[in-house]
Design a protein around this motif. Structure first.
Motif, PDB file in Angstrom:
ATOM      1  N   ALA A  98       0.804  -1.233   0.000  1.00 41.47           N
ATOM      2  CA  ALA A  98       0.000   0.000   0.000  1.00 41.47           C
ATOM      3  C   ALA A  98       0.835   1.279   0.000  1.00 41.47           C
ATOM      4  N   CYS A  99       2.116   1.192  -0.437  1.00 45.48           N
ATOM      5  CA  CYS A  99       2.891   2.428  -0.575  1.00 45.48           C
ATOM      6  C   CYS A  99       2.138   3.374  -1.507  1.00 45.48           C
ATOM      7  N   CYS A 155      -0.146   6.490  -0.826  1.00 45.45           N
ATOM      8  CA  CYS A 155       0.370   7.839  -0.565  1.00 45.45           C
ATOM      9  C   CYS A 155       1.427   8.284  -1.579  1.00 45.45           C
ATOM     10  N   HIS A 156       2.153   7.314  -2.156  1.00 46.30           N
ATOM     11  CA  HIS A 156       3.224   7.663  -3.107  1.00 46.30           C
ATOM     12  C   HIS A 156       2.778   7.351  -4.521  1.00 46.30           C
ATOM     13  N   ALA A 188       2.540  12.062  -0.235  1.00 48.00           N
ATOM     14  CA  ALA A 188       3.969  11.892   0.017  1.00 48.00           C
ATOM     15  C   ALA A 188       4.711  12.192  -1.273  1.00 48.00           C
ATOM     16  N   PRO A 189       6.035  12.371  -1.190  1.00 51.61           N
ATOM     17  CA  PRO A 189       6.797  12.622  -2.414  1.00 51.61           C
ATOM     18  C   PRO A 189       6.638  11.454  -3.374  1.00 51.61           C
ATOM     19  N   ARG A 231      17.694  14.761  -1.240  1.00 51.15           N
ATOM     20  CA  ARG A 231      16.388  15.019  -0.626  1.00 51.15           C
ATOM     21  C   ARG A 231      16.509  16.183   0.352  1.00 51.15           C
ATOM     22  N   TYR A 283      19.265   5.227   3.331  1.00 53.07           N
ATOM     23  CA  TYR A 283      18.255   6.234   3.666  1.00 53.07           C
ATOM     24  C   TYR A 283      16.845   5.659   3.500  1.00 53.07           C
ATOM     25  N   LEU A 333      11.826   3.527   5.918  1.00 52.52           N
ATOM     26  CA  LEU A 333      10.784   2.528   6.131  1.00 52.52           C
ATOM     27  C   LEU A 333      10.632   2.189   7.605  1.00 52.52           C
ATOM     28  N   PRO A 368       9.916   6.182   9.778  1.00 52.76           N
ATOM     29  CA  PRO A 368       9.460   7.085   8.720  1.00 52.76           C
ATOM     30  C   PRO A 368       9.499   8.545   9.129  1.00 52.76           C
ATOM     31  N   LYS A 376      13.338  11.309   9.758  1.00 56.38           N
ATOM     32  CA  LYS A 376      13.833  12.293   8.791  1.00 56.38           C
ATOM     33  C   LYS A 376      12.670  12.657   7.889  1.00 56.38           C
ATOM     34  N   LEU A 377      12.082  13.798   8.177  1.00 61.41           N
ATOM     35  CA  LEU A 377      10.852  14.173   7.494  1.00 61.41           C
ATOM     36  C   LEU A 377      11.171  14.909   6.195  1.00 61.41           C
ATOM     37  N   ALA A 378      10.599  14.389   5.081  1.00 62.96           N
ATOM     38  CA  ALA A 378      10.799  15.090   3.802  1.00 62.96           C
ATOM     39  C   ALA A 378      10.146  16.456   3.892  1.00 62.96           C
ATOM     40  N   GLN A 412       3.620  15.936   5.829  1.00 60.26           N
ATOM     41  CA  GLN A 412       3.196  15.635   7.204  1.00 60.26           C
ATOM     42  C   GLN A 412       3.804  14.299   7.631  1.00 60.26           C
ATOM     43  N   MET A 420       3.534   8.762   7.491  1.00 55.13           N
ATOM     44  CA  MET A 420       3.887   7.434   6.979  1.00 55.13           C
ATOM     45  C   MET A 420       4.004   6.410   8.098  1.00 55.13           C
TER      46      MET A 420
HETATM   47  C1  HEC Z   1      -0.074   6.772   4.804  1.00 59.23           C
HETATM   48  C2  HEC Z   1       0.755   7.261   3.724  1.00 59.23           C
HETATM   49  C3  HEC Z   1       2.052   6.544   3.402  1.00 59.23           C
HETATM   50  C4  HEC Z   1       2.253   5.227   3.091  1.00 59.23           C
HETATM   51  C5  HEC Z   1       1.213   4.107   3.064  1.00 59.23           C
HETATM   52  C6  HEC Z   1       3.647   5.097   2.783  1.00 59.23           C
HETATM   53  N1  HEC Z   1       4.274   6.303   2.909  1.00 59.23           N
HETATM   54 FE1  HEC Z   1       6.246   6.686   2.518  1.00 59.23          FE
HETATM   55  N2  HEC Z   1       5.958   8.610   3.093  1.00 59.23           N
HETATM   56  C7  HEC Z   1       4.774   9.161   3.453  1.00 59.23           C
HETATM   57  C8  HEC Z   1       4.988  10.569   3.761  1.00 59.23           C
HETATM   58  C9  HEC Z   1       3.895  11.559   4.217  1.00 59.23           C
HETATM   59  C10 HEC Z   1       6.359  10.831   3.543  1.00 59.23           C
HETATM   60  C11 HEC Z   1       7.076  12.160   3.688  1.00 59.23           C
HETATM   61  C12 HEC Z   1       7.309  12.473   5.145  1.00 59.23           C
HETATM   62  C13 HEC Z   1       8.377  11.600   5.715  1.00 59.23           C
HETATM   63  O1  HEC Z   1       9.521  11.686   5.230  1.00 59.23           O
HETATM   64  O2  HEC Z   1       8.071  10.832   6.617  1.00 59.23           O
HETATM   65  C14 HEC Z   1       6.939   9.577   3.140  1.00 59.23           C
HETATM   66  C15 HEC Z   1       8.268   9.426   2.853  1.00 59.23           C
HETATM   67  C16 HEC Z   1       8.823   8.279   2.312  1.00 59.23           C
HETATM   68  C17 HEC Z   1      10.170   8.156   1.871  1.00 59.23           C
HETATM   69  C18 HEC Z   1      11.200   9.249   1.910  1.00 59.23           C
HETATM   70  C19 HEC Z   1      10.931  10.109   0.709  1.00 59.23           C
HETATM   71  C20 HEC Z   1      11.749  11.384   0.611  1.00 59.23           C
HETATM   72  O3  HEC Z   1      11.350  12.229  -0.245  1.00 59.23           O
HETATM   73  O4  HEC Z   1      12.689  11.579   1.391  1.00 59.23           O
HETATM   74  C21 HEC Z   1      10.338   6.884   1.375  1.00 59.23           C
HETATM   75  C22 HEC Z   1      11.576   6.271   0.759  1.00 59.23           C
HETATM   76  C23 HEC Z   1       9.071   6.204   1.549  1.00 59.23           C
HETATM   77  N3  HEC Z   1       8.173   7.077   2.103  1.00 59.23           N
HETATM   78  C24 HEC Z   1       8.811   4.897   1.161  1.00 59.23           C
HETATM   79  C25 HEC Z   1       7.622   4.256   1.364  1.00 59.23           C
HETATM   80  C26 HEC Z   1       7.384   2.874   1.029  1.00 59.23           C
HETATM   81  C27 HEC Z   1       8.401   1.925   0.386  1.00 59.23           C
HETATM   82  C28 HEC Z   1       6.090   2.598   1.382  1.00 59.23           C
HETATM   83  C29 HEC Z   1       5.367   1.242   1.272  1.00 59.23           C
HETATM   84  C30 HEC Z   1       5.979   0.150   2.001  1.00 59.23           C
HETATM   85  C31 HEC Z   1       5.513   3.802   1.948  1.00 59.23           C
HETATM   86  N4  HEC Z   1       6.478   4.777   1.901  1.00 59.23           N
HETATM   87  C32 HEC Z   1       4.217   3.903   2.401  1.00 59.23           C
HETATM   88  C33 HEC Z   1       3.523   8.562   3.522  1.00 59.23           C
HETATM   89  C34 HEC Z   1       3.342   7.205   3.284  1.00 59.23           C
END
Ligand code: HEC
Ligand code: HEC
Length: 490
Positions: A409-410, A413-414, A423-424, A434, A448, A453, A456, A459-461, A465, A468
């Motif tokens: 389910a990435c 949001c992505h 998300a980005p 980044r 990174y 993962l 999450p 280190k906030l992008a 918000q 994650m």
């Molecule tokens: C509920 C929403 C949500 C889900 C589901 C989610 N993410 Fe994210 N993710 C975010 C958000 C919001 C950010 C940016 C804020 C942060 O860095 O935490 C982020 C940031 C990231 C980043 C860093 C990106 C950057 O620009 O630095 C990575 C890599 C990432 N996610 C991978 C994943 C992967 C792989 C999955 C699935 C296993 C996943 N995310 C599932 C919301 C989500």
């Protein structure tokens, strides 16, 4: 009759409708302005004969009504839309249909009060008395005689010519009306009584005011107690009913509170969508047109408010949240999403039953059978989605990584097309610089991403918000994910 010297006017008595009509015409033509006719019945054409102008009352009432309606609308606009916003069933704050009853009420209120008060003012009321009423002859004005009264205040009035005029019109009797010599002012006794009653009327109000302001040890006076005082156990307070001091009994070990849960043991697949930890790939209720129709109908009731009628994730609740700019709002998932197409039907059923991430479960409001029907419906709308051509020469790791991206389910949001969702985007992410909240930058390498993962929010992008959830992947899944991310790098 009094001996007063002061003349009120002259009164002429007529015997028929025709006579009074002719008389009215003549008096009008002689230029009189302060005079009136008194008849025992409504006489058609009398207004015209007298030259009476149409009353202005309807205009006053119209203006008051429009004012009342506009004020009512403005009041609700301000209260509901500006001063105290409250969402009711996701409807707009300034909904015109909801305002109509109150606008109607204020329109009628203003219009009727204006009609009542202007009627008094236009008629010169209240009047203490009318000297005409002292004339014996005049009593027949409510019975079988018609009268014309010319006021002495009229500039044309003259004792001789005025009475002669009435006689020439055919009056059967002409009499002078004198002002009674009693004072026109309200008698002192009546004034005193009214003042006393007004003062006494204030006493109950004053008593209520003082009672309301006073601090009392007893509960305040309840004339109609309704159910204000009743024996009951209050939350978090001690009760003597049970030895442990609690009013409510804790759940008995081994029991279930919900109907469905009690049945889980009997048929886990049907009630949870899973058997031995594995999602069912076939629904326990067979697909049929009737089930599909049921699922679509139930979807429309329970899910469409958020996910939208065409399941694109943009239902009215979502639109409302966006309109209000709610910062923490998560968009409901587009139910045509690719990642759902690879979910077994048991997983869809589970999402509907117990909820998923930020979505609550619907087991309490939708029966298990209906949840299966909805799951069938979700699958039926998915098959229409075009997943695009697959490149046969691509690294199998990419496809496996995409599966991770979808199944974990990435993609809720992505995205992979460069447009940020919640998300980005993953497009161009791998290996790029980044920007983080706080101004530092970091290269998006494997370390990174692994860190992103597991931790999450550490280190906030920048600009996002901390939404994650941590994701736990096997080494193989992680490796595939990295292959997939690399394939999306610029
Ligand atoms: C509920 C929403 C949500 C889900 C589901 C989610 N993410 Fe994210 N993710 C975010 C958000 C919001 C950010 C940016 C804020 C942060 O860095 O935490 C982020 C940031 C990231 C980043 C860093 C990106 C950057 O620009 O630095 C990575 C890599 C990432 N996610 C991978 C994943 C992967 C792989 C999955 C699935 C296993 C996943 N995310 C599932 C919301 C989500
Ligand atoms: C109150 C709004 C709301 C209602 C009602 C609602 N959902 Fe959702 N749903 C959401 C949100 C928000 C998400 C995304 C949650 C997240 O990503 O954290 C979601 C996600 C989902 C998903 C995606 C699951 C996944 O694995 O990505 C499915 C499937 C789903 N909903 C089905 C349903 C069905 C079927 C119903 C009706 C029984 C329903 N939803 C009712 C808000 C709602």
């Amino acid at each position: 009759m009094s001996n007063s010297e002061k003349l009120h006017g002259v009164l002429g008595e007529f015997e028929s409708v025709d006579q009074i009509l002719a008389a009215a015409e003549m008096v009008k033509n002689s230029g009189y302005t302060k005079w009136d006719c008194y008849t025992p019945l409504p006489v058609h054409g009398l207004d015209a004969a007298m030259g009476v102008k149409e009353t202005r009352l309807p205009w006053v009432v119209l203006i008051a009504g429009i004012t009342g309606g506009a004020l009512g609308l403005l009041m609700q606009y301000w209260m509901n839309g500006i001063d105290y916003k409250m969402i009711i069933s996701g409807k707009p704050m300034n909904s015109l249909p909801a305002s109509i009853p109150v606008v109607f009420e204020t329109t009628v209120l203003f219009a009727s009060i204006a009609a009542f008060l202007s009627m008094w003012i236009f008629n010169g009321l209240p009047k203490w008395f009318n000297p005409l009423a002292r004339m014996e002859r005049f009593a027949r004005a409510t019975d079988d005689r018609f009268f014309v009264a010319l006021s002495a205040k009229d500039p044309n009035f003259d004792v001789k010519t005025s009475s002669a005029l009435l006689e020439s019109c055919g009056a059967s009797a002409v009499e002078f009306v004198e002002e009674p010599d009693e004072p026109a002012a309200v008698p002192t006794s009546i004034k005193a009584t009214m003042a006393t009653v007004a003062m006494l009327a204030l006493i109950p109000l004053a008593l209520i005011m003082s009672e309301r302001g006073a601090i009392k040890k007893q509960p305040r006076l309840h004339l109609v107690p309704d159910m204000d005082f009743q024996e009951k156990f209050r939350a978090q307070s001690v009760s003597g009913l049970f030895a442990d001091g609690r009013a409510a009994r804790p759940q008995i070990a081994g029991t279930f509170a919900l109907e469905d849960d009690a049945l889980v043991g009997k048929d886990p697949g049907f009630y949870t969508g899973k058997v031995d930890g594995e999602y069912l790939t076939e629904a326990p209720i067979a697909y049929s047109d009737a089930i599909l129709a049921r699922g679509e109908e139930r979807y429309g009731i329970s899910c469409a408010p958020c996910h939208g009628g065409d399941a694109n994730g943009k239902g009215p609740v979502h639109n409302r949240a966006v309109e209000l700019g709610s910062p923490m709002w998560i968009q409901p998932t587009d139910l045509h999403s690719e990642h759902l197409t690879i979910q077994p039907i048991g997983q869809l059923f589970e999402s509907i039953s117990v909820g998923v991430r930020n979505m609550p479960g619907y087991a309490k409001t939708v029966s298990a059978k209906d949840r299966w029907a909805i799951a069938h419906y979700l699958q039926s709308i998915q098959s229409t989605v075009d997943t695009g051509p697959v490149d046969p020469n691509a690294d199998p790791g990419i496809a496996a990584g995409k599966l991770v991206y979808m199944s974990k389910a990435c993609m809720a949001c992505h995205t992979t097309d460069g447009s940020p969702l919640l998300a980005p985007s993953f497009k161009g992410l791998f290996g790029s610089e980044r920007e983080l909240e706080g101004g530092t930058t970091i290269t998006a390498d494997e370390a990174y991403i692994k860190d992103s993962l597991l931790n999450p929010t550490a280190k906030l992008a920048k600009g996002f918000q901390p939404l994650m959830p941590p994701a736990v992947l096997t080494d193989q899944e992680f490796a595939d994910l990295i292959t997939f991310l690399k394939s999306l790098a610029d």
